[in-house]
Write a protein that holds these residues in place. Structure first.
Motif, PDB file in Angstrom:
ATOM      1  N   LEU A 101       0.835  -1.206   0.000  1.00  6.63           N
ATOM      2  CA  LEU A 101       0.000   0.000   0.000  1.00  6.63           C
ATOM      3  C   LEU A 101       0.872   1.260   0.000  1.00  6.63           C
ATOM      4  N   ILE A 102       1.840   1.302   0.919  1.00 10.09           N
ATOM      5  CA  ILE A 102       2.688   2.498   1.025  1.00 10.09           C
ATOM      6  C   ILE A 102       3.486   2.687  -0.256  1.00 10.09           C
ATOM      7  N   MET A 103       3.941   1.551  -0.843  1.00  6.00           N
ATOM      8  CA  MET A 103       4.700   1.647  -2.084  1.00  6.00           C
ATOM      9  C   MET A 103       3.816   2.242  -3.182  1.00  6.00           C
ATOM     10  N   ALA A 104       2.565   1.775  -3.263  1.00  8.82           N
ATOM     11  CA  ALA A 104       1.648   2.265  -4.297  1.00  8.82           C
ATOM     12  C   ALA A 104       1.319   3.751  -4.083  1.00  8.82           C
ATOM     13  N   LEU A 105       1.235   4.146  -2.826  1.00 10.59           N
ATOM     14  CA  LEU A 105       0.856   5.525  -2.514  1.00 10.59           C
ATOM     15  C   LEU A 105       1.816   6.528  -3.128  1.00 10.59           C
ATOM     16  N   PHE A 106       3.083   6.106  -3.221  1.00 16.29           N
ATOM     17  CA  PHE A 106       4.101   7.001  -3.766  1.00 16.29           C
ATOM     18  C   PHE A 106       3.715   7.472  -5.159  1.00 16.29           C
ATOM     19  N   PHE A 107       3.003   6.591  -5.919  1.00 13.53           N
ATOM     20  CA  PHE A 107       2.711   6.904  -7.313  1.00 13.53           C
ATOM     21  C   PHE A 107       1.333   7.524  -7.504  1.00 13.53           C
ATOM     22  N   ILE A 108       0.481   7.522  -6.473  1.00 12.94           N
ATOM     23  CA  ILE A 108      -0.889   8.015  -6.648  1.00 12.94           C
ATOM     24  C   ILE A 108      -1.009   9.406  -6.031  1.00 12.94           C
ATOM     25  N   PRO A 109      -1.203  10.418  -6.872  1.00  9.96           N
ATOM     26  CA  PRO A 109      -1.276  11.783  -6.324  1.00  9.96           C
ATOM     27  C   PRO A 109      -2.688  12.154  -5.892  1.00  9.96           C
ATOM     28  N   ARG A 110      -3.611  11.197  -5.876  1.00  3.06           N
ATOM     29  CA  ARG A 110      -5.031  11.512  -5.725  1.00  3.06           C
ATOM     30  C   ARG A 110      -5.458  11.423  -4.269  1.00  3.06           C
ATOM     31  N   GLU A 111      -6.334  12.347  -3.853  1.00  4.32           N
ATOM     32  CA  GLU A 111      -6.950  12.232  -2.528  1.00  4.32           C
ATOM     33  C   GLU A 111      -7.844  11.001  -2.522  1.00  4.32           C
ATOM     34  N   PRO A 112      -8.058  10.302  -1.446  1.00  2.00           N
ATOM     35  CA  PRO A 112      -7.503  10.525  -0.120  1.00  2.00           C
ATOM     36  C   PRO A 112      -6.177   9.787   0.110  1.00  2.00           C
ATOM     37  N   PHE A 113      -5.593   9.222  -0.987  1.00  2.00           N
ATOM     38  CA  PHE A 113      -4.408   8.377  -0.809  1.00  2.00           C
ATOM     39  C   PHE A 113      -3.207   9.156  -0.286  1.00  2.00           C
ATOM     40  N   THR A 114      -3.173  10.463  -0.657  1.00  2.00           N
ATOM     41  CA  THR A 114      -2.025  11.264  -0.222  1.00  2.00           C
ATOM     42  C   THR A 114      -1.986  11.419   1.300  1.00  2.00           C
ATOM     43  N   GLN A 115      -3.141  11.233   1.925  1.00  2.00           N
ATOM     44  CA  GLN A 115      -3.198  11.424   3.378  1.00  2.00           C
ATOM     45  C   GLN A 115      -2.740  10.188   4.148  1.00  2.00           C
ATOM     46  N   ILE A 116      -2.809   9.011   3.477  1.00  2.00           N
ATOM     47  CA  ILE A 116      -2.616   7.759   4.221  1.00  2.00           C
ATOM     48  C   ILE A 116      -1.239   7.675   4.868  1.00  2.00           C
TER      49      ILE A 116
END
Lengths: 373, 262, 280
Positions: free
Chosen positions: B16-31
């Motif tokens: 999840l954290i690895m994927a978050l690096f590539f997703i600039p979309r809310e709410p993922f940026t907050q995770i």
């Protein structure tokens, strides 16, 4: 009389309303009397000034209205409360209009980070290729790491001298891979120590790391068949302060005179303070860290030092588990790839400074460009 | 089961954290911020366990009347003084670090000097450690020694002029050593050592005649060593380190390495 | 002969420590004037502060404690002096450890008094806030989000300086900051560069301890930071650029003597070691 005077509050002063980044930002000044809270009212096409909507309350002297729609006229009013019943209003603010449609949603993938993803895929491919190939029996050769080979000798020597062993993972958080690597080595050391019945002292500077260290040591003792020798109080917490920790650690070293001292994890300026002290009481020092600035200090004061990635490789090396060892090979291949890329880049940078291959150089450098936010 | 669940949790959160690096979309940026907040909360509770361990360890020492029990007593007393003083400062001043709080006085006049003292011991330890470590055992350690001396002298005014006599003496001694040792070898080994001897001796003698030039040259040479060979070496280690940490993280995320859990 | 060589090769550490103490303390009484030769990165840091104009804003982050005081405090004092001289508005904060605030306040109150600067009108002490990433992202939106009140507990926008700080805007954020000068002894400096410089493009210069300077050279070479002051030598050069004689000018002589003494010990050790080898 005086009481009444205080109860007649002044309105919040000079309310300024501005539109910025599709939000409406309200600023005003606190009146001279203490205010219990402010309520913010908004009038728009749907809500008249006689019956405005209450959009929020605050104790600060600013408010950011994010729930605005485009092309709607808004006006604001701030109501200052002195107590639950007494309040005064400001005048209605100027009318503001949010022109642009709220930004369209951001994409699912940040295209500027594509080079990172490509590298991760290439590296992941290498990683799993070597993982499975070594499971099938193609275990790659791994060079001897002197610092890890020396663990057994150091434990043996401490036993002969009848002295304890001290082990620290340094300063950091449990989320740091260097600390996790240090804990994996700790488990191996505990396994060795259990067979000899000498004390293993592990001072910690983070309580979570202390808990993880306790688990690792307990497990090491259990795997060696001597869970009875495990002493929980020897794995203790000192302090989260850097030099307080170094002082406490040095105190233990000077009093207990350990036969061997292990520094495996992440360190800051306290590295030499600790290592030099344990050297002076005559213990064998074995260090390993990913902190580049502290490596020189460990190298001058320790008998063996694991440099950077050797610490990460240590648990695979010590476990002698073929599938773990296989993955280390993927690092080497990736390193060769990087070296090739760097050499090409260096050549292109050099030639372009003479005006040759300038466009090729720009193209090549852009391939590796990773954009931020 | 006991190992399965942690491995599954690690796998899911790691990916999840690895994927978050590539997703600039809310709410993922907050995770990512959210998880680091969780970590802070958990470590807050763990701090209680840490204090419990510290106090118990020293309490046992006092009860057993160990030979060093007096230090443990001092620790426990200081611990409670600082604790209750801090709590009292909350009550009296609204916070221990408010500008007129008496706890701030404790902090400034006892804690800070102690902290500075520990750090300044480092200077002494660097001296004794470098005295031991910088020995001309072989060619590599001689190079290390010479560059260390250049950097040390390049970092102070007059460094160049101070450096010259040291350099002269060292080069003459080292040159004579290689001249002497070369007689014990034959063939290439002897030629190599003769070459080193001549190099060192001529450098020493050269310095004697061109000392003015060299003394001006030392600071820039020191800077050059720091900026190029040193930075290059650091970059190489950091690159290897990064690859190592990616591979290590992948081993943990995919449960290949379980050394850190049961 | 043999005994002398053995002694030279294995000098007891306590002798080294004793000699060192005198080498540190005695030169302090000499107070000589030493020549300085500032390096490029120090000059550029100095010029970055010099180029600020009246009512520009400098954000100073004092992320160090008393342990780095001799190396960083002199630079901080000169930077404050340069800023106050030109009526640059100064914001002081730390996000490393509480100690940072104490050394920072120490310097700012001393220099402000010298230039008759008033708190809340010419400078503001924002305070200490831990949680690196959250702080940095928060500051990019609105400083009030991270520091609703200053160190003394009053709302930061209640001060006279605030109107000047926000310029034509309604909020104070990185856009208003003309220069960030970080004084770093820990890992927080890397975050300033990697997060704030990379994402928001804030102009930055750093003063760091000598041990950490090599780690900051890559940033300087990649032009991510405009200037770098490393260690006591950097601090000394920085003071000499300002033609002032502060702490660094006073204690630099100790460093000259100590470096020479350490070199003497290393040389003695090597002479003993090499001659012992020749004699076999």
């Amino acid at each position: 009389m005086l009481f009444v005077v205080f109860n007649t509050p002044l309105p919040a002063e000079s309310l300024v309303v501005k539109v910025e980044n599709n939000k409406v930002i309200l600023n005003w000044k606190h009146p001279k009397v203490p205010i219990l809270k402010y309520e913010i009212y908004r009038a728009s096409d749907n809500f008249s000034k006689e019956e405005p909507e209450l959009i929020g309350q605050t104790n600060e002297n600013y408010f950011i209205d994010t729930l605005v729609r485009a092309n709607v006229n808004y006006s604001y009013l701030v109501r200052a409360y002195v107590n639950d019943t007494t309040y005064t209003d400001t005048d209605w603010s100027n009318v503001v209009l949010v022109k642009i449609e709220i930004q369209e949603k951001k994409p699912w993938f940040d295209i500027r980070k594509l080079p990172v993803l490509v590298f991760l895929i290439i590296f992941g491919g290498l990683f799993f290729f070597f993982y499975y190939s070594s499971r099938l029996g193609n275990v790659p050769y791994i060079r001897k790491i002197a610092g890890l080979e020396a663990i057994d000798d150091a434990v043996g020597r401490a036993t002969e001298m009848g002295r304890p062993i001290i082990y620290t993972t340094g300063i950091g958080a449990l989320s740091d891979p260097a600390i996790i690597g240090g804990i994996a080595i700790l488990k191996y050391v505990a396994k060795r120590v259990a067979g000899y019945g000498i004390d293993l002292i592990v001072p910690n500077n983070d309580p979570l790391i202390m808990l993880a260290s306790r688990e690792a040591v307990k497990e090491g003792y259990t795997e060696s068949g001597r869970p009875d020798l495990y002493k929980e109080e020897n794995i203790m917490f000192l302090t989260t302060q850097q030099f307080g920790f170094a002082a406490g650690f040095n105190g233990i070293v000077v009093r207990e005179k350990p036969g061997a001292a292990f520094y495996q994890g992440y360190f800051y300026a306290e590295s030499l303070l600790m290592a030099e002290t344990s050297y002076n009481v005559g213990s064998i020092n074995i260090a390993g860290t990913t902190a580049v600035t502290q490596l020189p200090f460990f190298i001058v004061s320790c008998d063996y030092t694991l440099i950077g990635e050797e610490l990460y490789a240590a648990s695979a090396y010590l476990s002698k588990n073929p599938s773990e060892i296989g993955t280390i090979k993927s690092e080497d291949i990736a390193k060769v790839l990087l070296i090739v890329f760097i050499i090409i880049g260096a050549i292109l940078a050099t030639t372009s400074s003479f005006g040759v291959f300038t466009e090729l150089k720009d193209l090549y450098f852009n391939l590796f460009k990773v954009g931020g936010e | 089961m006991q190992t399965q669940i942690p491995v599954i949790v690690t796998f899911i959160s790691g990916i999840l954290i690895m994927a978050l690096f590539f997703i600039p979309r809310e709410p993922f940026t907050q995770i990512e911020q959210l998880t680091s907040r969780w970590y802070i909360i958990i470590s807050g509770f763990a701090l209680l366990l840490g204090i419990d361990s510290l106090i118990l360890y020293h309490w046992r020492k006092i009860k057993r009347r160990d030979k060093d029990a007096v230090y443990s007593l001092i620790l426990i007393i200081s611990f409670f003084i600082a604790l209750f003083w801090g709590i009292w400062a909350w009550y009296a001043y609204g916070g221990p670090f408010i500008s007129n709080s008496s706890y701030l006085w404790l902090f400034q006049n006892i804690y800070l000097p102690l902290d500075a003292t520990m750090f300044s011991i480092l200077g002494f330890f660097i001296a004794s450690a470098s005295y031991r470590a910088f020995r001309a055992r072989n060619l590599e350690s001689s190079l290390l020694l010479i560059s260390a001396a250049i950097v040390m002298m390049g970092r102070v005014p007059f460094g160049g002029s101070i450096f010259i006599p040291f350099f002269f003496v060292f080069m003459i001694v080292a040159g004579s050593y290689f001249l002497y040792i070369a007689t014990k070898y034959t063939g290439f080994n002897a030629i190599f050592r003769y070459f080193l001897a001549i190099l060192f001796l001529s450098l020493g003698i050269g310095v004697f005649f061109y000392s003015e030039l060299l003394s001006q040259f030392i600071p820039s040479l020191s800077n050059w060593i720091m900026q190029y060979p040193n930075t290059a070496g650091q970059r190489a280690i950091i690159l290897g380190l990064t690859l190592g940490s990616i591979a290590f993280s992948l081993r943990i995320i995919f449960g290949i390495e379980r050394g850190y859990i049961r | 002969m043999r005994a002398i060589l053995d002694f030279l090769a294995l000098i007891d550490r306590r002798i080294i420590y004793a000699v060192l103490i005198f080498a540190i303390i005695l030169p302090l009484f000499l107070k000589p004037t030493l020549p300085s030769s500032p390096t490029k990165e120090v000059i550029e840091a100095y010029n970055a502060v010099e180029s600020l104009k009246e009512d520009d804003i400098i954000l100073i982050s004092t992320d160090y404690g008393p342990s780095a005081y001799p190396e960083l405090q002199p630079v901080l004092e000169v930077v404050l002096e340069q800023s106050f001289k030109k009526n640059v508005k100064v914001l002081l904060m730390t996000h490393w450890q509480f100690e940072g605030l104490i050394v920072g306040i120490n310097a700012i109150e001393k220099v402000a008094k010298r230039y008759n600067k008033v708190y809340g009108k010419d400078y503001l002490i924002l305070g200490f806030k831990p949680g690196v990433l959250g702080v940095m992202i928060g500051l990019s939106e609105d400083f009030r989000k991270v520091f609703p009140t200053d160190y003394y507990g009053k709302p930061i926008d209640s001060y006279e300086i605030y109107k000047k700080l926000i310029k034509d805007d309604t909020v104070l954020n990185y856009k208003d900051i003309n220069l960030l000068f970080g004084f770093e002894a820990g890992a927080t400096g890397d975050s300033w560069v990697q997060i704030v410089q990379a994402r928001y493009g804030v102009k930055m210069a750093f003063a760091v301890t000598a041990v950490m300077a090599p780690g900051y050279f890559p940033y300087y070479q990649a032009k991510q930071i405009v200037g770098l002051v490393g260690g006591l030598k950097g601090a000394f050069d920085y003071e000499s650029l300002n033609k002032s004689k502060g702490l660094a000018s006073l204690i630099m002589i100790s460093q000259v003597v100590v470096h020479s003494v350490i070199l003497v010990f290393i040389l003695l050790g090597n002479v003993g070691f090499i001659i012992r080898r020749i004699l076999g």
